[in-house]
Design an enzyme around this catalytic site. Structure first.
Site, PDB file in Angstrom:
ATOM      1  N   GLY A  17       0.849  -1.184   0.000  1.00 13.30           N
ATOM      2  CA  GLY A  17       0.000   0.000   0.000  1.00 13.30           C
ATOM      3  C   GLY A  17       0.878   1.224   0.000  1.00 13.30           C
ATOM      4  O   GLY A  17       2.058   1.166   0.357  1.00 13.30           O
ATOM      5  N   HIS A 235     -12.580   0.933  -6.414  1.00  8.59           N
ATOM      6  CA  HIS A 235     -11.916  -0.223  -7.001  1.00  8.59           C
ATOM      7  C   HIS A 235     -10.720   0.327  -7.762  1.00  8.59           C
ATOM      8  O   HIS A 235     -10.873   1.189  -8.627  1.00  8.59           O
ATOM      9  CB  HIS A 235     -12.855  -0.972  -7.939  1.00  8.59           C
ATOM     10  CG  HIS A 235     -12.246  -2.201  -8.518  1.00  8.59           C
ATOM     11  ND1 HIS A 235     -12.762  -2.844  -9.621  1.00  8.59           N
ATOM     12  CD2 HIS A 235     -11.148  -2.921  -8.166  1.00  8.59           C
ATOM     13  CE1 HIS A 235     -12.033  -3.896  -9.908  1.00  8.59           C
ATOM     14  NE2 HIS A 235     -11.043  -3.951  -9.046  1.00  8.59           N
ATOM     15  N   ASP A 236      -9.529  -0.161  -7.455  1.00  8.49           N
ATOM     16  CA  ASP A 236      -8.328   0.441  -8.032  1.00  8.49           C
ATOM     17  C   ASP A 236      -8.350   0.418  -9.557  1.00  8.49           C
ATOM     18  O   ASP A 236      -7.803   1.323 -10.204  1.00  8.49           O
ATOM     19  CB  ASP A 236      -7.049  -0.198  -7.486  1.00  8.49           C
ATOM     20  CG  ASP A 236      -7.011  -1.716  -7.587  1.00  8.49           C
ATOM     21  OD1 ASP A 236      -7.897  -2.308  -8.248  1.00  8.49           O
ATOM     22  OD2 ASP A 236      -6.098  -2.317  -6.990  1.00  8.49           O
ATOM     23  N   THR A 237      -9.018  -0.579 -10.147  1.00  7.00           N
ATOM     24  CA  THR A 237      -9.104  -0.594 -11.604  1.00  7.00           C
ATOM     25  C   THR A 237      -9.973   0.547 -12.119  1.00  7.00           C
ATOM     26  O   THR A 237      -9.696   1.124 -13.174  1.00  7.00           O
ATOM     27  CB  THR A 237      -9.653  -1.936 -12.111  1.00  7.00           C
ATOM     28  OG1 THR A 237      -8.881  -2.995 -11.533  1.00  7.00           O
ATOM     29  CG2 THR A 237      -9.566  -2.035 -13.618  1.00  7.00           C
ATOM     30  N   ASN A 295     -10.411 -10.446 -16.553  1.00  9.88           N
ATOM     31  CA  ASN A 295      -9.338 -10.593 -15.564  1.00  9.88           C
ATOM     32  C   ASN A 295      -8.337 -11.633 -16.057  1.00  9.88           C
ATOM     33  O   ASN A 295      -8.723 -12.749 -16.410  1.00  9.88           O
ATOM     34  CB  ASN A 295      -9.897 -11.060 -14.221  1.00  9.88           C
ATOM     35  CG  ASN A 295     -10.511  -9.940 -13.424  1.00  9.88           C
ATOM     36  OD1 ASN A 295     -11.020  -8.982 -13.990  1.00  9.88           O
ATOM     37  ND2 ASN A 295     -10.478 -10.050 -12.119  1.00  9.88           N
ATOM     38  N   GLY A 401       1.729  -0.702 -13.001  1.00 11.97           N
ATOM     39  CA  GLY A 401       3.134  -1.061 -12.829  1.00 11.97           C
ATOM     40  C   GLY A 401       3.760  -1.697 -14.046  1.00 11.97           C
ATOM     41  O   GLY A 401       4.953  -1.508 -14.317  1.00 11.97           O
TER      42      GLY A 401
END
Length: 481
Positions: A17, A235-237, A295, A401
């Site tokens: 995090g 939601h990080d996406t 996914n 990333g």
């Protein structure tokens, strides 16, 4: 002229995090890391759990390091949650989505709501860890019997910061309990499965106010109040897709990290049987958009190998992988058999052996197999999404990333036969802060946010090489075995 406002993005991934601070102005967007901390799941006798108290401590440390900010937003991975009792106390550490408790649960759900109908109502791809299956698996437990409230991970941390409860919509859409057409709960699905939607706090949308930091939090972090918490694409996406620096509509995106999420941004869900058979999901995004995606196991495959090899330098592995012949061996990077941790190099080798391909043995060969396989899975998702949604694209954007992994980006361009634009690497944090900035009047709508990204963030372009015939042949090796 007043100084640009500062926004703190709490961005939680499956392995770490961080708290990032951005200063946002009409023509400026500067992002810096204030604090990074580990996210180490813990295996206890009852299964795999998240150490959510350590995560919360990391958030507080990060806000202290960030200094004075004008707003805070939180995003994290999806589907997992904490259960609270009637006093608002956490009943236990949240269960990790890689825990085995949902094995065999989907079949029980489909006995009440057949898989095809469930997809037609919720638009969510099958994944064994979807919140719906977790709830069905848990409902006979003592903990669940005492639960009065369910909060998804970002909403749980927001509650601890503010004392106010809510359920942010983009993350709620991963529970398999949201109707993507109405952008509200699917009451019939919940009723037929005996799930009480009263467990969930009221829905929030990105940009909604989510409270202010409690006095105790202000004291612990040294911040001067009031400091608002703003709902973002939690939601990080959802936050990452908001930060795709595209200037039109004809684009595909690949959000890369532990997972690869590859797909399109649409204005309506695709709920056909063909879409379900292809295992595409319809998750909700900003401003009425739908994240139509698949996914893919993602860099988890490489992360697990690196851990098994004793954490060698990634740069050396990538140099060794670049020297290995292309497409010598590939595996299905979407195979649920790779979901669990442990023995990843051996499992990849076994999959190659079982499909009659050369068995990769060295770390360089296995790394190349993983990257080729990810690029092939990216291609498969981009090609199929265009066909299923009748939505052609001319550019693929790689954010997250994996945008730093030049070999993976080039292989993805080669596999898709389309130019790849890589960056920003910190897409989730940037999407997080831009939604906050918009809510506080510092930027305009979603196209304005994306134009600001193209002006301020470093981007790298990769042109496709060599045609796609060899990738089609590699795909055939997987589909005909």
């Amino acid at each position: 002229m007043s100084a640009p406002k500062a926004y703190a993005a709490v961005d939680l991934g499956a392995s770490s995090g961080r708290v990032m601070v951005a200063r946002v102005g009409p023509d400026s967007l500067e992002l810096a890391e204030a604090h990074r901390f580990a996210n180490r799941p813990v295996r206890v006798p009852e299964g795999l759990r998240w150490d959510v108290l350590a995560l919360y401590a990391g958030v507080l440390d990060g806000l202290r390091a960030a200094g004075q900010v004008d707003s805070v937003g939180i995003d994290s991975w999806a589907v997992d949650h904490g259960l609270l009792d009637a006093d608002g106390a956490l009943l236990g550490n949240p269960v990790h989505y890689r825990d085995t408790r949902t094995e065999g649960v989907a079949e029980k759900v489909w006995a009440s709501v057949p898989a095809a109908e469930l997809y037609a109502r919720t638009g969510l791809q099958y994944a064994p860890f979807n919140t719906l299956y977790q709830l069905v698996a848990a409902r006979s437990s003592a903990q669940f019997a005492h639960a009065e409230r369910l909060l998804l991970i970002p909403d749980l941390l927001s509650y601890w910061l503010t004392g106010e409860q809510g359920t942010e919509l983009t993350n709620a859409s991963t529970t398999q309990l949201i109707d993507p057409r109405t952008r509200d709960w699917s009451y019939e699905v919940a009723d037929r499965l005996g799930i009480d939607l009263g467990l969930f706090a009221p829905l929030r949308r990105p940009g909604d106010p989510a409270g202010v930091l409690r006095p105790e939090v202000l004291e612990e972090t040294g911040l001067a109040g009031p400091v608002p918490v703003t709902a973002v694409g939690s939601h990080d996406t959802a936050s990452a897709v908001a930060a795709v620096p595209a200037l039109g509509e004809r684009f595909a995106y690949i959000c890369t990290g532990t997972w690869s999420l590859a797909g399109l941004e649409l204005t309506a869900p695709v709920l056909t049987e063909r879409s379900r058979a292809a295992n595409f999901t319809n998750e909700l995004g900003l401003d009425g958009t739908v994240r139509y995606l698949r996914n893919i196991m993602g860099l988890w495959l490489l992360q697990e190998c690196v851990r098994a090899w004793g954490d060698p330098e990634l740069s050396g592995l990538l140099r060794a992988a670049a020297a290995v012949p292309a497409l010598r061996s590939v595996v299905d990077a979407g195979d649920a058999g790779f979901l669990a941790p442990g023995r990843m190099p051996e499992r990849i080798a076994e999959a190659c052996r079982a499909s009659g391909q050369p068995v990769p043995r060295t770390p360089g060969e296995i790394t190349r197999c993983i990257l080729d396989s990810l690029a092939l899975a990216h291609r498969r998702a981009v090609v199929q999404a265009q066909r299923l949604a009748d939505h052609p694209v001319d550019t693929v954007y790689v954010v997250g990333g994996g945008a730093r992994n030049a070999l993976l980006c080039q292989l993805t361009a080669d596999a898709c036969g389309l130019p790849v634009v890589a960056g920003p690497a910190e897409a989730a944090a940037l999407g997080n802060v831009l939604v906050q900035a918009r809510a506080h009047g510092a930027v305009g709508d979603l196209p304005d946010m994306r134009r600001l990204l193209t002006r301020t963030q470093p981007l790298t372009r990769y042109a496709p090489r060599g045609g796609t015939a060899r990738w089609e042949a590699a795909e055939a090796r997987l589909t005909t075995r």
